[in-house]
Structure formats: structure tokens, C-alpha cells
Design an enzyme around this catalytic site. Structure first.
Site, PDB file in Angstrom:
ATOM      1  N   ASP A 361     -27.112  -6.502  11.192  1.00 11.04           N
ATOM      2  CA  ASP A 361     -26.416  -7.622  11.791  1.00 11.04           C
ATOM      3  C   ASP A 361     -26.921  -8.902  11.128  1.00 11.04           C
ATOM      4  OD1 ASP A 361     -24.860  -9.091  13.660  1.00 11.04           O
ATOM      5  OD2 ASP A 361     -26.647  -9.392  14.880  1.00 11.04           O
ATOM      6  N   ARG A 571     -22.612 -22.235  11.886  1.00 13.94           N
ATOM      7  CA  ARG A 571     -21.771 -21.557  12.876  1.00 13.94           C
ATOM      8  C   ARG A 571     -20.840 -22.596  13.491  1.00 13.94           C
ATOM      9  NH1 ARG A 571     -23.915 -16.794  15.119  1.00 13.94           N
ATOM     10  NH2 ARG A 571     -23.293 -17.424  17.217  1.00 13.94           N
ATOM     11  N   THR A 651     -21.157  -8.360  10.441  1.00 17.15           N
ATOM     12  CA  THR A 651     -21.277  -9.510  11.336  1.00 17.15           C
ATOM     13  C   THR A 651     -19.924  -9.875  11.920  1.00 17.15           C
ATOM     14  OG1 THR A 651     -21.936 -11.842  11.460  1.00 17.15           O
ATOM     15  CG2 THR A 651     -21.017 -11.088   9.377  1.00 17.15           C
ATOM     16  N   GLY A 652     -19.977 -10.564  13.049  1.00 16.69           N
ATOM     17  CA  GLY A 652     -18.749 -11.043  13.669  1.00 16.69           C
ATOM     18  C   GLY A 652     -18.385 -12.448  13.245  1.00 16.69           C
ATOM     19  N   LYS A 745     -18.191  -1.620  13.577  1.00 16.30           N
ATOM     20  CA  LYS A 745     -19.488  -1.407  12.944  1.00 16.30           C
ATOM     21  C   LYS A 745     -19.870   0.067  12.995  1.00 16.30           C
ATOM     22  CE  LYS A 745     -21.385  -5.996  14.077  1.00 16.30           C
ATOM     23  NZ  LYS A 745     -22.510  -6.738  14.700  1.00 16.30           N
ATOM     24  N   ASP A 766     -29.937  -6.938  16.941  1.00 17.55           N
ATOM     25  CA  ASP A 766     -30.694  -7.480  18.072  1.00 17.55           C
ATOM     26  C   ASP A 766     -29.869  -7.676  19.328  1.00 17.55           C
ATOM     27  OD1 ASP A 766     -29.164  -9.663  17.064  1.00 17.55           O
ATOM     28  OD2 ASP A 766     -30.526 -11.036  18.091  1.00 17.55           O
ATOM     29  N   ASN A 769     -23.907  -6.197  21.054  1.00 14.14           N
ATOM     30  CA  ASN A 769     -22.816  -5.808  20.163  1.00 14.14           C
ATOM     31  C   ASN A 769     -23.286  -4.928  19.014  1.00 14.14           C
ATOM     32  OD1 ASN A 769     -24.280  -7.965  19.085  1.00 14.14           O
ATOM     33  ND2 ASN A 769     -22.562  -8.658  17.850  1.00 14.14           N
TER      34      ASN A 769
END
Length: 1122
Positions: A361, A571, A651-652, A745, A766, A769
């Protein structure tokens, strides 16, 4: 008490059941928590059943029963005693562990609680709570059941809890009671409450609860919705609230905490699967040997020792004890958070040394998940935070009018000279709305101690005191803190109002509705009533979910700014708002109430209403928050690449942000050719792009390629083009998947796991998700981050930082694999040595089933005489110094693809076992068999003496063979190695030198003493042992000099460290040739490198390390060390 209607249960509060009408009482679970597995009555049968489900235990049970039923050459004790030992030890271990669980259960179930009954508080035990009881919980106490909150000591019926023990989230979460019960703050009033709760059946999801409460007041029934905000989970703790009252809805094993006890699917390492393959193979070998023998069962018993039951015990002990070294490793301890590595599954230790793909992730794994506000875009103008001020782009912070450039200074100024700034004069402009939207649209909490006092968080001089914010999302916390620094401060929630101070002026906004965040919408919203009475909707979320729903505002400029923020690795979130007319708000309120009180398909109805509300938005701007990389992430990824491990980032985050972070962390190199498979809407375009990428990779095969794929394109690629997609991915050095859903994933990992090569995969993350991919991969590693403990709880191993992955794989994984590979093959080697002389002996006794060894020796060979050296080896062996392994990741390639436990190594150990067995038997026969008068007293040399001679040579040889394999010598190794040989001699002297009354026959009486009294026997023992080991030593010397592996080249000694190389040809002084070291080795078969004589060290000119580009490479070592 409870009536089940389809998927709902009906709970009568305080157990006030209806007096009229149909009511069918049904018994439900009490509040006892049962984590134990056995009871006093079922322990023996249940434990035996589970143990004999293992193939090995069942096999030895059959052998034992055969020995009882027919006349066999060996006593049933030879099979029964080891089996009994294994079964007993395992039963004691499991029984003790279950007793500890019983003890813990009794403490929990017997905890004192207070329940409202008969108009007063009654003290009882936790296990006596029934569904429908009203329970009182005080501050800092743990909730004993799943409760629906009725009231608290606060007027608004709210309370704060922490669910750290459930999901690891340490932030305070606010739960609220419905208004009709929130006013019932006394026991007397609660005892008069007449209400019914209808809710869903128990389920494991911690964050989902659907129900409604019907309160009867003055012949009127009031219905209110109940959601997760009303449910207090067992195991959570009450904080910042004096006391609460709640009604028990789920008890005992039906609570959400208990339902999450569900065990994970059992993972087995490749080595363990290989062992299960070898045992049937060896059984087939026994069948081939016995094919032409009439007395099948008798010989099956005689040769069953080739399959050692003690192997299972040793492997289990090695895995269990060896796992402690990971937790004890100080290099894996994170001092700042006081966290050390955890091992949740010791069965996969050796799998850490076989990893070929790492799936990671990004947020919280590669990054710190500590957000810092950096930039924002407001009404099409970019701003940066510089020294606590929000400065527009193009205006330097130190300009003459710098004090006027921050928004703090702009609000309320009577005159502004600069023409560009005139648009900021009025308070009801976008910038003010933007900052207030940031301060109102969130779930942030404030420490209750800081909200007391008339001045709130402000000092007398007007300067804000630092507020301590709590948030489940680090992004929200960073944005609220940034707005506070700029001058718009969120000061807390009072009742149903949110308080904000804008430049010192307090404002109160009534919180009407919260539209919670969910992954599908990718946004959250609040509906508030402003001080002027306006109904406003504030929304923030991903740009893909906000921009398409916006009808006005600087949409194009904001989209450009969002892309620029993403290219910097920030982000991004977009912020928008909407004003409601009274008619619109009335319609919205009606729809929300209907959806929230629905018991069927509530989530779907709420999603429809949320989409109806969050439309026709007016865009305010966007935010850019930086998530810093963790320490040494770039070095760790580079080391993984040097070790031959491919790294995939899943990753999202959006495409631009993910690519920027990949470049900054070294996942993508600047010189790498980046290929993209993004924004495809149809199968045809996706397939065509895949074919073009495959062609491009084939044409430019010299260049390293990196692949970027997004979630939508991935779904298309996995639908009908899996083979082509995997071909492209495998030819890329690095793969980045962005905009990924959790199940995507897991699907990517499953696709790679099931490919023809069947590579070993590792997933690390972590957050919640990441749980699906952690459970899907062969090895799952959880990061103890800031997104809760779901990943840690569902992982096989847990570490505090991504950088610890390098030592976990390169050192611990390397050691565990080498140890277990040697252990397994050594066990089969020593049992081939053990049983082959027995087979050869049958040619001399006409296959009469006569045993070569005494039955006691048959029993104790694997249990006592040869078990400890290999166990200690498998715990402590370090064939290369740990610092060298971590500094030279390329050494990891030497053990990849099960290199040390494949067919060739197993074949070598098997042939070596047969060779040694032939030398044992025929060497003893040639030296002693023909001359039967070699005993000192002139007695005949009988078959028991001959068998004891073979057995003695065998015990010494296989123990010395283990010593030859050992590179890391401690006092424990010396003690068990030489102690095993001494113990054998002492035991044999006592066993054969005393007449034991409990033995029916004692064939070995005085045999061992007579054997040792013969000088010829001593000569034969020494000669045969040397003959067996000489070939193996020569083979090691030649291979290390002619075809050395990179690991053998790295086997250097360090003076004073206790790490010594057994085979001293790996170390030689300057000026010496390889032949010199070979001569010295032959002169000192058991010698070690003398640090005073050796000054061989690494240097940059060593050809083996010339191409090592790792930035972790050691500098040249001191010439005083080897």
C-alpha cells in the site's frame, strides 16, 4: 424477550413484554464469552480426534496397531512410545493453552456490572446480563455487551468512546442517543421507559448497524432511526463522560467483538508442503523395497522408521521457538512508538526467505500518514502556507504588503489598495466559505478539557492556544489545524451546534445532518443552519466525485490546480457547497428520515438520498496535503530490487499523486520507461492498448519499464485479457496500480499466485482496506500505523515501519529458510542412514525379520541420540553474519525459488545417506565380521555386538555431519553436539551394564562394554567415521573453490564475534593460493579460521561485488577482521 421477523430482532427495553397480542419468547445466548476450545468432558476425545487427523500421527497409529496384532520383529513400544510422547506433549501444550483461555474467560464473565432492575441499580456479574437489560457504565470502564445508547450525563445524550481494543483507532468517537431517551438521566426515569428496538441480526461488521427505536409517550409512538452512532460495542471504553445508560442488544458470542473471533484460513509454507510431499514419496520407496517380500506387514513395521515422527515435533518446536527471535530483534523495534515486531503466524517463518513479489500500500505504508497542509486553490487562485500564513501565488511572503496577503488580514479590512485584492473584501465570499467549510465538514473531536471556560481556546491577548484535535482521518485533522492557523478556528461541538471562531468572533452553526463518508461515494457532507438561518450543505471529497456534481465555480481552473497538486505528490480534496430553500430542505429531511428508519435495504436507500442531496454544487476550491515518505523507504525498495524481488504498489490514490510518490520513493526511476494503461472504458480499447504495450516491451527489451494501471482499466483487463495483462506486468520492473478498490488488490494478488510460475507473494499494508490483500498473499505483513489495527490483526507478521521489511526478509527470512531446509533434509538423511543397514542385514539372515539394532536403540535414535544437535542448529545457525545479509541484498537470490530444498539437494542428501549407510554396514562387516574372536576375552563376536558397532558408528557420523554443517558455534551448540555423543556412550553403558527387572529380555547385557574393550572396535569406529566424512569434506572444499555461490563468498569471519567459518577455505591470507587453504583445511578437518592469521576483507575491487549498486553496501572492512 425477542421476536425474530425475517432478518430483524425485536427487543423490549427493560424486558417489558407486551401484555396482549402474539408474542413468542425465544431463548438467546447469555453474556458469557467462550474463547476456549475444550471442556473437561470433551478434552480427551476431541483432542485425540484432532491429532489423529494429521497424516503422520494416523500413519504411526496404524503401525502401532499392526505391531499389536501380528508377530513383528520389533516391540510395539518402538512405535508406541514415540507416538505416545508426541501425542502427550501436544495434548499438554494445547490443554495448558486452553486452560489459560478458560481462566481469561472466567475473569471477563465474572466482572461486576450494574443493571437497572426493579427501579434500582443492581450489582451482578457480566455473564448474567440479558438482552433487553439496561446497563450502567462509568467513565473509563469497558462496555460488557453491545449497547444501544439511551442517555448520558450530558444534556444532549452524547458520549465519547475509544475503540482501540477493537480496531486500534485511538481517536475519540462520538455516540449520541435519540432525543426522547437522552433526557432520561436517572434510574427512576429509565425504569419507567416503555420502548421497543427493532434491529438487524448479529453480524461481524464493526461499522454497520441498522435499527430503529419506538418510544411510547402519552399514547403516542415516536420512531427514531438507530445507526452505528448509537451502538456502543463490547470491548470499547468510555472516555470523557461520567456515565451512560444503554440497553443490551447483542450479548455473549453474538456481540460484534466475539463474531470477529473468526479464524483465518490456514496458510502453509512451501517447505511444509514439500515435507508432506516427501513423506508419501518415502512411503512409496518402502513399498517398492517390500514388493517381493511375503510378510508385508512385518517388514512394513521394521522399515517404518525411515519416516520420522520426531520430524514433526522438531519442526513445530523450531517454528514456535524461532519466531521469538523476530520479536526480540532490537533492529525491528521502533522507539518513538514503543512498538516491536509481532509474529501472529509462526508457520510461515521460512516463507520470508522465498518472496518473489511484494505488494505494498502507499498511504501509511510507504508514507508516514502524518498529513501537513501545503497548498490550496480557492475560487481559481492558488495559495500556499508560508510561516503560518496563507499566501496567494505570485505574492512573495516577504513583500512590503506581506502582512496583507494572508487571508487572516483580509477579512474585515475597511480598505484594500491592491486592485487584485478588492474581491476579498466582503465576508460572504468564497474564501471565507471555503475555510468555514473546512472547519465544519469533518468528524474531528477536541479534548474535552480544552473546551471548558468562557474564553474557550483563546487567551486574553487574542492569540489562540493550541487545541488538541482527534480525528479518525489524518487528512481532516491537517485541514482543521491549517484553518485554525489561518484564523478560522473550530472550537468544538456543544449539543447539536458546531462552534467556529472567525478572527476571534464566535459563530454557532446548528448541525442538522451528517452524510457519512463511504468508499463508493468518496465524499462526506454536513448540513448546517447558519447564524442567519440559512440551510447550507458543505461537501468535501475526491475530485472525481465532486467536480462532476458541481454546476458553478471555477471548475476548470480548480481541475488544473488539482492536477498540479497531484504531480507534486500531494493528496487532494475538493470542497463545495449548496444552499437550500425551505422547501428543498423539507423534502430532504423527509427523504433522509424515511431512508434512515428503513430496516430493509437501508444502505441502498441512503445512497440514493445522498446522491439526490449532493448535486448542483457550487465549487469552492481544493486542498493539497502532503504525506511525507517514511524513513529509508527508497533504500528499502532499492534493496528489494537488488534481491530479485519485484515491487508492486497498490493504492487508492489518483494517478498523478501515485506516480509522483512512486518516483520520489524510488519505485520508479527517472530513466525508466513509464507505460500507462489508464482511463479505458471498453474491452476493445483496453485489449488494443495491452497489445501495443506488449509489443513495445518486446522491442525495447533492454530498457527497464514501469507500468501504471488504474482501477477501471484493471477491471477490464482482468475480465477477458488476464493472460496478456500478466505477460505485460511480468516484463515490467515495477508496477503501480492506482484508484484500486480493496477487493481489486486481492484479485491482482490471486491472479499472480495462480499463474503457472506460482511465485511466493508478500502483501504489506496498514489499513482496513489492505486486509483483503494481506489475507490473500502467501505472507501478510501489517504496519502498526495510524489507520487502526485491522491490518495488524489479520496479518501473519506486524512491523512498525516499512524499512524493517529489509531485515525481516534478508536476515530472518534467509536464516529461517536455510535452517528449516537443512533440518528437513538432515532428518531424512539420518533416517536413511538408520534404516538402510537394517535392510542390508536381511541378506545375511535370509529375510527372517531379525533386527540389526536393539528395540531401545530403535526407539531412542530420533528422540534422544540425534535430535538436539539439529534442533539447536535450526534455532541458532547463522551461516553469514546478519549485517552482511542486510548489506548485500543480492545474497537473497541464492535461496530464491526453494533452491536449497529442491529435487537436486534432496537427491544429494539421500545419496549421501545411502553411501554412509553402506560404509557403516560393509565397513563394520569387513573389519569385524570375518574375525569373530576380536573381543578381548576371547568371546565370539555376535550379531548384537555387530549391530551395536554399526549403531555407534552411525550416531557419531550423523552427529559429526551436523557439526560440519554448522557455521555459528555457541556454547549451546558445543554442549548438545558433543553431549549427544557422550550421552549415547553413558546410556549404553548403563543400559547394557545393569540387569533391569522390568525388561522381559535383555539381549544387550554387557554387549557394549565388551565392544569398547576391543581395540579393534575402536580402530573400526574411527576409521569408518573418517571414511564417511572425508568425501563430504572434499566435496565442500572443491565446490567452494571451483563453483562458489555468492553466499559462500560472503562467509567471512569476524574476530571476537563468535561467528566462525567451519570450512576455512573461505578465508585466506594475502599471498596464499587456494591450494594453500585447501592444504590447511585437510590438515585441520575440524579447524577454524584464526583471526590473527587472516586479513582477507572486502574491497571495492572485488569482482563479485563490482556490479552491486545498492546504496546499503558496506564500506571496506578493517583488515583485522575476516
Amino acid at each position: 424477550k425477542i421476536l425474530w421477523i425475517h432478518d430483524t430482532r425485536t427487543i423490549y427495553i427493560a424486558n417489558r413484554f407486551p401484555q396482549h397480542g402474539h408474542y413468542v419468547p425465544q431463548k438467546f445466548a447469555d453474556n458469557r464469552i467462550i474463547s476456549s476450545k475444550y471442556t473437561v468432558w470433551n478434552f480427551v476425545p476431541k483432542n485425540l480426534f484432532e491429532q489423529f487427523r494429521r497424516v503422520a500421527n494416523f500413519y504411526f497409529l496404524i503401525i502401532f496397531l499392526v505391531q499389536l496384532m501380528i508377530d513383528t520383529p520389533t516391540s510395539p513400544i518402538t512405535s508406541g512410545l514415540p507416538l505416545f510422547f508426541v501425542i502427550t506433549v501436544t495434548a499438554i501444550k494445547q490443554g495448558y493453552e486452553d486452560w489459560l483461555r478458560h481462566k481469561a474467560d472466567n475473569e471477563v464473565n465474572g466482572a461486576p456490572v450494574y443493571v437497572v432492575r426493579s427501579g434500582g441499580l443492581v450489582k451482578t456479574r457480566s455473564k448474567n446480563i440479558r438482552v433487553g437489560d439496561i446497563v450502567r457504565v462509568a467513565k473509563d470502564e469497558t462496555f460488557p455487551v453491545d449497547l444501544v445508547l439511551l442517555s448520558s450525563d450530558r444534556v444532549d445524550g452524547s458520549c465519547h468512546v475509544t475503540t482501540a481494543s477493537l480496531d486500534g483507532e485511538t481517536n475519540l468517537k462520538t455516540h449520541v442517543a435519540v432525543p426522547e431517551t437522552a433526557v432520561l438521566q436517572s434510574v427512576a426515569n429509565l425504569d419507567k421507559l416503555v420502548a421497543v428496538i427493532e434491529c438487524q441480526q448479529p453480524e461481524a461488521d464493526l461499522y454497520r448497524f441498522v435499527g430503529r427505536i419506538t418510544v411510547s409517550q402519552q399514547a403516542e409512538e415516536i420512531v427514531r432511526p438507530l445507526g452505528p452512532e448509537s451502538l456502543l460495542l463490547r470491548g470499547a471504553r468510555l472516555k470523557n463522560t461520567k456515565e451512560i445508560f444503554g440497553v443490551a442488544v447483542y450479548t455473549g458470542m453474538e456481540t460484534k467483538m466475539a463474531l470477529n473471533y473468526k479464524s483465518k484460513s490456514q496458510k502453509r509454507s512451501a517447505v511444509e508442503k514439500y515435507v508432506y510431499f516427501l513423506i508419501p514419496l518415502l512411503f512409496v520407496e518402502v513399498l517398492i523395497i517390500l514388493r517381493f517380500i511375503s510378510d508385508f506387514l512385518a517388514f512394513l513395521v521394521l522399515y517404518n522408521f525411515i519416516i520420522p515422527i520426531s520430524l514433526y515435533v522438531t519442526v513445530e518446536m523450531q517454528k514456535f521457538l524461532g519466531s521469538f527471535f523476530i520479536g526480540w530483534d532490537l533492529d525491528l523495534y521502533h522507539e518513538e512508538t514503543n512498538q516491536r515486531a509481532q509474529v501472529n503466524t509462526s508457520d510461515l517463518n521460512e516463507e520470508l526467505g522465498q518472496v518473489e513479489y511484494v505488494f505494498t500500500d502507499k498511504t501509511g505504508t510507504l508514507t508516514e500518514n502524518e498529513m501537513q497542509f501545503r497548498e490550496c486553490s480557492i475560487n481559481g487562485i492558488k495559495y500556499q502556507e508560508v510561516n503560518g500564513k496563507l499566501t496567494p501565488e505570485g505574492f512573495p511572503e516577504d513583500s512590503p504588503d506581506g502582512n496583507r496577503h494572508g487571508l487572516v488580514r483580509l477579512f474585515g479590512f475597511p480598505t484594500i489598495s491592491h486592485p487584485r485584492w478588492k474581491v476579498f473584501y466582503f465576508r460572504e465570499i468564497f474564501e471565507e466559505l471555503f475555510l468555514k467549510a473546512v472547519c465544519l465538514c469533518h468528524t474531528v473531536q477536541i479534548n474535552a478539557d480544552q473546551t471548558d471556560g468562557a474564553d474557550g481556546p483563546w487567551h486574553a491577548n487574542g492569540i489562540t492556544a493550541p487545541l488538541e484535535y482527534y480525528a479518525s482521518s489524518p487528512d481532516e485533522k491537517a485541514l482543521v489545524e491549517a484553518a485554525s492557523r489561518v484564523g478560522v478556528v473550530f472550537t468544538g461541538i456543544s449539543g447539536d451546534s458546531m462552534e467556529v471562531k472567525s478572527l476571534g468572533k464566535p459563530e454557532r452553526y446548528k448541525l442538522l445532518h451528517v452524510l457519512e463518508f463511504d468508499p463508493n461515494r468518496r465524499r462526506m457532507s454536513v448540513i448546517v443552519e447558519s447564524p442567519s438561518g440559512e440551510k447550507l450543505l458543505f461537501t468535501k471529497g475526491a475530485e472525481s466525485s465532486i467536480l462532476p456534481r458541481s454546476k458553478s465555480g471555477e471548475i476548470d481552473k480548480t481541475r488544473i490546480h488539482v492536477d498540479e497538486f497531484a504531480l507534486k505528490g500531494l493528496r487532494t480534496l475538493c470542497v463545495a457547497y449548496r444552499r437550500f430553500t425551505p422547501e428543498e430542505y423539507q423534502e430532504i429531511g423527509k427523504r433522509l428520515h424515511e431512508a434512515r428508519t428503513a430496516l430493509q435495504q437501508r444502505e441502498e436507500r441512503l445512497a440514493d438520498v445522498f446522491n439526490f442531496i449532493e448535486r448542483d454544487l457550487e465549487l469552492l476550491g481544493a486542498t493539497g496535503v502532503e504525506d511525507k515518505l517514511q524513513e529509508k523507504v527508497q533504500e528499502t525498495i532499492e534493496a528489494l530490487r537488488l534481491a530479485g524481488i519485484k515491487v508492486w504498489v497498490l493504492t487508492g490514490d489518483k494517478h498523478e499523486t501515485a506516480v509522483s510518490v512512486s518516483l520520489s520513493c524510488g519505485h520508479f526511476h527517472r530513466t525508466m520507461n513509464i507505460l500507462e494503461l489508464v482511463q479505458h472504458k471498453s474491452d476493445s480499447t483496453c485489449a488494443e492498448q495491452l497489445r501495443q504495450l506488449a509489443k513495445r516491451i518486446k522491442e525495447d527489451h533492454v530498457i527497464q519499464h514501469g507500468l501504471v494501471v488504474d482501477g477501471t482499466s484493471l477491471s477490464l483487463a482482468l475480465r477477458e485479457h488476464e493472460k496478456l495483462f500478466m505477460e505485460v506486468c511480468k516484463n515490467c520492473s515495477a508496477v503501480l496500480c492506482c484508484r484500486m478498490a480493496p477487493l481489486q488488490k486481492a484479485k491482482v494478488i490471486r491472479l499472480l499466485k495462480t499463474s503457472p510460475e506460482k511465485p511466493i507473494t508478500l502483501a504489506i499494508g496498514d489499513g482496513a482496506n489492505d486486509v483483503s490483500m494481506i489475507q490473500e498473499a502467501h505472507v501478510g505483513i501489517g504496519i502498526m500505523g495510524k489507520e487502526g489495527r485491522q491490518a495488524v490483526r489479520n496479518s501473519d507478521y506486524a512491523i512498525a515501519r516499512f524499512k524493517f521489511l529489509s531485515k525481516l526478509l534478508f536476515v530472518h527470512g534467509h536464516f529461517y529458510y536455510i535452517r528449516i531446509a537443512t533440518l528437513v533434509q538432515y532428518f531424512f538423511y539420518k533416517n536413511v542412514c538408520f534404516i538402510t543397514p537394517q535392510f542390508l542385514y536381511q541378506f545375511f539372515c535370509l529375510f527372517s525379520q531379525q533386527t540389526l539394532y536393539d528395540s531401545v536403540y530403535l526407539t531412542l535414535y530420533n528422540i534422544c541420540f540425534t535430535s538436539l544437535p539439529v534442533l539447536i542448529y535450526s534455532l541458532f545457525e547463522q551461516h553469514v553474519h546478519p549485517h552482511v545479509l542486510q548489506s548485500k541484498p543480492v545474497l537473497y537470490r541464492d535461496i530464491s525459488k526453494n533452491a536449497h530444498l529442491g529435487f537436486k539437494p534432496f537427491l544429494y542428501w539421500t545419496i549421501l545417506g545411502f553411501f554412509h549407510a553402506f560404509v557403516f554396514f560393509y565397513g563394520s562387516y569387513l573389519l569385524m565380521g570375518e574375525d569373530t574372536s576380536l573381543l578381548g576375552n576371547g568371546q565370539m563376536f555376535g550379531n548384537w555386538t555387530f549391530g551395536t558397532l554399526v549403531f555407534t558408528v552411525m550416531v557419531i557420523t550423523v552427529t559429526m555431519k551436523m557439526a560440519l554443517e554448522t557455521h555459528f558455534w555457541t556454547w549451546i551448540n558445543h554442549f548438545v553436539t558433543w553431549g549427544s555423543i557422550v550421552f549415547y556412550f553413558i546410556f549404553s553403558l548403563f543400559y547394557g551394564g545393569i540387569i533391569w527387572p522390568f525388561l522381559h529380555t535383555q539381549d544387550m547385557y554387557f554387549v557394549f562394554v565388551q565392544l569398547l574393550s576391543s581395540g579393534s572396535a575402536w580402530f573400526a569406529i574411527i576409521l569408518i567415521v573418517v571414511a564417511c566424512l572425508f568425501i563430504d569434506v572434499v566435496k565442500k572444499v572443491l565446490y567452494r573453490h571451483l563453483q562458489p555461490t555468492s553466499t559462500e563468498k560472503a562467509q567471512l569471519t569476524e574476530a571476537g564475534s563468535g561467528i566462525n567459518c567451519l570450512d576455512s577455505m573461505c578465508c585466506f591470507s594475502d599471498g596464499e593460493t587456494a591450494c594453500t587453504s585447501v592444504r590447511r583445511m585437510l590438515e585441520r578437518l575440524m579447524g577454524r579460521c584464526s583471526p590473527t592469521r587472516v586479513n582477507r576483507s572486502w574491497s571495492s575491487s572485488d569482482p563479485f561485488y563490482a556490479n552491486d549498486r545498492s546504496i546499503l553496501t558496506l564500506s571496506t572492512m578493517d583488515s583485522a577482521t575476516c
